[in-house]
Design a protein around this motif. Sequence first.
Motif, PDB file in Angstrom:
ATOM      1  N   ALA A 133       0.830  -1.208   0.000  1.00 22.18           N
ATOM      2  CA  ALA A 133       0.000   0.000   0.000  1.00 22.18           C
ATOM      3  C   ALA A 133       0.867   1.262   0.000  1.00 22.18           C
ATOM      4  O   ALA A 133       0.536   2.245  -0.682  1.00 22.18           O
ATOM      5  N   SER A 134       1.964   1.250   0.735  1.00 26.11           N
ATOM      6  CA  SER A 134       2.859   2.412   0.773  1.00 26.11           C
ATOM      7  C   SER A 134       3.497   2.666  -0.585  1.00 26.11           C
ATOM      8  O   SER A 134       3.562   3.808  -1.050  1.00 26.11           O
ATOM      9  N   VAL A 135       3.987   1.604  -1.220  1.00 27.73           N
ATOM     10  CA  VAL A 135       4.585   1.747  -2.546  1.00 27.73           C
ATOM     11  C   VAL A 135       3.544   2.225  -3.548  1.00 27.73           C
ATOM     12  O   VAL A 135       3.811   3.113  -4.371  1.00 27.73           O
ATOM     13  N   TYR A 136       2.350   1.685  -3.470  1.00 24.75           N
ATOM     14  CA  TYR A 136       1.238   2.106  -4.341  1.00 24.75           C
ATOM     15  C   TYR A 136       1.002   3.610  -4.201  1.00 24.75           C
ATOM     16  O   TYR A 136       0.893   4.337  -5.184  1.00 24.75           O
ATOM     17  N   ASN A 194       1.962   6.275  -7.192  1.00 26.34           N
ATOM     18  CA  ASN A 194       0.849   6.981  -7.818  1.00 26.34           C
ATOM     19  C   ASN A 194       0.903   8.484  -7.575  1.00 26.34           C
ATOM     20  O   ASN A 194       0.528   9.265  -8.445  1.00 26.34           O
ATOM     21  N   LEU A 195       1.412   8.912  -6.421  1.00 23.19           N
ATOM     22  CA  LEU A 195       1.626  10.338  -6.206  1.00 23.19           C
ATOM     23  C   LEU A 195       2.659  10.866  -7.202  1.00 23.19           C
ATOM     24  O   LEU A 195       2.487  11.952  -7.767  1.00 23.19           O
ATOM     25  N   ALA A 196       3.727  10.103  -7.426  1.00 21.84           N
ATOM     26  CA  ALA A 196       4.746  10.508  -8.402  1.00 21.84           C
ATOM     27  C   ALA A 196       4.161  10.554  -9.814  1.00 21.84           C
ATOM     28  O   ALA A 196       4.461  11.475 -10.582  1.00 21.84           O
ATOM     29  N   PHE A 242      -5.012   5.032 -15.317  1.00 20.38           N
ATOM     30  CA  PHE A 242      -4.984   3.608 -15.682  1.00 20.38           C
ATOM     31  C   PHE A 242      -4.153   2.779 -14.707  1.00 20.38           C
ATOM     32  O   PHE A 242      -4.637   1.770 -14.193  1.00 20.38           O
ATOM     33  N   PRO A 243      -2.902   3.183 -14.413  1.00 16.93           N
ATOM     34  CA  PRO A 243      -2.178   2.392 -13.407  1.00 16.93           C
ATOM     35  C   PRO A 243      -2.798   2.512 -12.015  1.00 16.93           C
ATOM     36  O   PRO A 243      -2.778   1.555 -11.236  1.00 16.93           O
ATOM     37  N   LEU A 244      -3.382   3.668 -11.709  1.00 17.82           N
ATOM     38  CA  LEU A 244      -4.021   3.852 -10.408  1.00 17.82           C
ATOM     39  C   LEU A 244      -5.129   2.824 -10.198  1.00 17.82           C
ATOM     40  O   LEU A 244      -5.172   2.139  -9.170  1.00 17.82           O
ATOM     41  N   PHE A 245      -6.017   2.688 -11.182  1.00 15.34           N
ATOM     42  CA  PHE A 245      -7.137   1.756 -11.034  1.00 15.34           C
ATOM     43  C   PHE A 245      -6.697   0.301 -11.163  1.00 15.34           C
ATOM     44  O   PHE A 245      -7.140  -0.554 -10.390  1.00 15.34           O
ATOM     45  N   GLY A 246      -5.834   0.017 -12.129  1.00 14.41           N
ATOM     46  CA  GLY A 246      -5.377  -1.362 -12.300  1.00 14.41           C
ATOM     47  C   GLY A 246      -4.640  -1.885 -11.082  1.00 14.41           C
ATOM     48  O   GLY A 246      -4.923  -2.974 -10.564  1.00 14.41           O
ATOM     49  N   TRP A 247      -3.679  -1.111 -10.619  1.00 21.10           N
ATOM     50  CA  TRP A 247      -2.909  -1.504  -9.447  1.00 21.10           C
ATOM     51  C   TRP A 247      -3.788  -1.485  -8.203  1.00 21.10           C
ATOM     52  O   TRP A 247      -3.641  -2.306  -7.305  1.00 21.10           O
ATOM     53  N   GLY A 248      -4.747  -0.537  -8.159  1.00 27.28           N
ATOM     54  CA  GLY A 248      -5.665  -0.469  -7.024  1.00 27.28           C
ATOM     55  C   GLY A 248      -6.495  -1.733  -6.871  1.00 27.28           C
ATOM     56  O   GLY A 248      -6.749  -2.190  -5.754  1.00 27.28           O
ATOM     57  N   ILE A 249      -6.896  -2.302  -7.998  1.00 29.61           N
ATOM     58  CA  ILE A 249      -7.632  -3.573  -7.949  1.00 29.61           C
ATOM     59  C   ILE A 249      -6.735  -4.660  -7.358  1.00 29.61           C
ATOM     60  O   ILE A 249      -7.167  -5.443  -6.500  1.00 29.61           O
ATOM     61  N   GLY A 250      -5.491  -4.701  -7.797  1.00 31.18           N
ATOM     62  CA  GLY A 250      -4.549  -5.684  -7.247  1.00 31.18           C
ATOM     63  C   GLY A 250      -4.324  -5.483  -5.760  1.00 31.18           C
ATOM     64  O   GLY A 250      -4.269  -6.445  -4.989  1.00 31.18           O
ATOM     65  N   LEU A 251      -4.192  -4.234  -5.334  1.00 28.54           N
ATOM     66  CA  LEU A 251      -4.000  -3.935  -3.915  1.00 28.54           C
ATOM     67  C   LEU A 251      -5.229  -4.357  -3.105  1.00 28.54           C
ATOM     68  O   LEU A 251      -5.100  -4.932  -2.018  1.00 28.54           O
ATOM     69  N   ALA A 252      -6.415  -4.092  -3.641  1.00 26.37           N
ATOM     70  CA  ALA A 252      -7.645  -4.492  -2.949  1.00 26.37           C
ATOM     71  C   ALA A 252      -7.735  -6.010  -2.814  1.00 26.37           C
ATOM     72  O   ALA A 252      -8.074  -6.533  -1.744  1.00 26.37           O
ATOM     73  N   LEU A 253      -7.407  -6.726  -3.874  1.00 30.86           N
ATOM     74  CA  LEU A 253      -7.432  -8.195  -3.810  1.00 30.86           C
ATOM     75  C   LEU A 253      -6.396  -8.721  -2.826  1.00 30.86           C
ATOM     76  O   LEU A 253      -6.655  -9.686  -2.096  1.00 30.86           O
ATOM     77  N   HIS A 254      -5.235  -8.093  -2.800  1.00 28.66           N
ATOM     78  CA  HIS A 254      -4.200  -8.474  -1.835  1.00 28.66           C
ATOM     79  C   HIS A 254      -4.729  -8.265  -0.414  1.00 28.66           C
ATOM     80  O   HIS A 254      -4.565  -9.122   0.455  1.00 28.66           O
TER      81      HIS A 254
END
Length: 98
Positions: free
Chosen positions: A28-31, A35-37, A54-66
């Motif tokens: 979550a911290s790396v995400y 994404n801020l960068a 696009f990376p925000l939502f795609g990676w966000g889905i992965g973070l949520a599943l994790h």
Amino acid sequence: MPAPLSPEEIEHLARRRAGAKMGWYIHASVYLLVNLALFAMSDFGFGHRHWQRFPLFGWGIGLALHGISVFMLGKGSAFRERLVERERERLRREQERR
């Protein structure tokens, strides 16, 4: 009802759960940092097309599943234990009917 855990089993399970949670917090911290960068780069020099979504939502889905796998479905989680207990009771009732 499951057998009580030995002190060694409790230690092992606690370390495993803490490691899984720490992994999610790092993820979550790396995400957040990445994404801020990306948003900063988008606003200050790489166009204003909002491509960073696009990376925000795609990676966000992965973070949520994790997070779901760690906090809801991980071994020993309250949600998982309730499901296991329901299934155990269902199987006992089926066996008694036979």
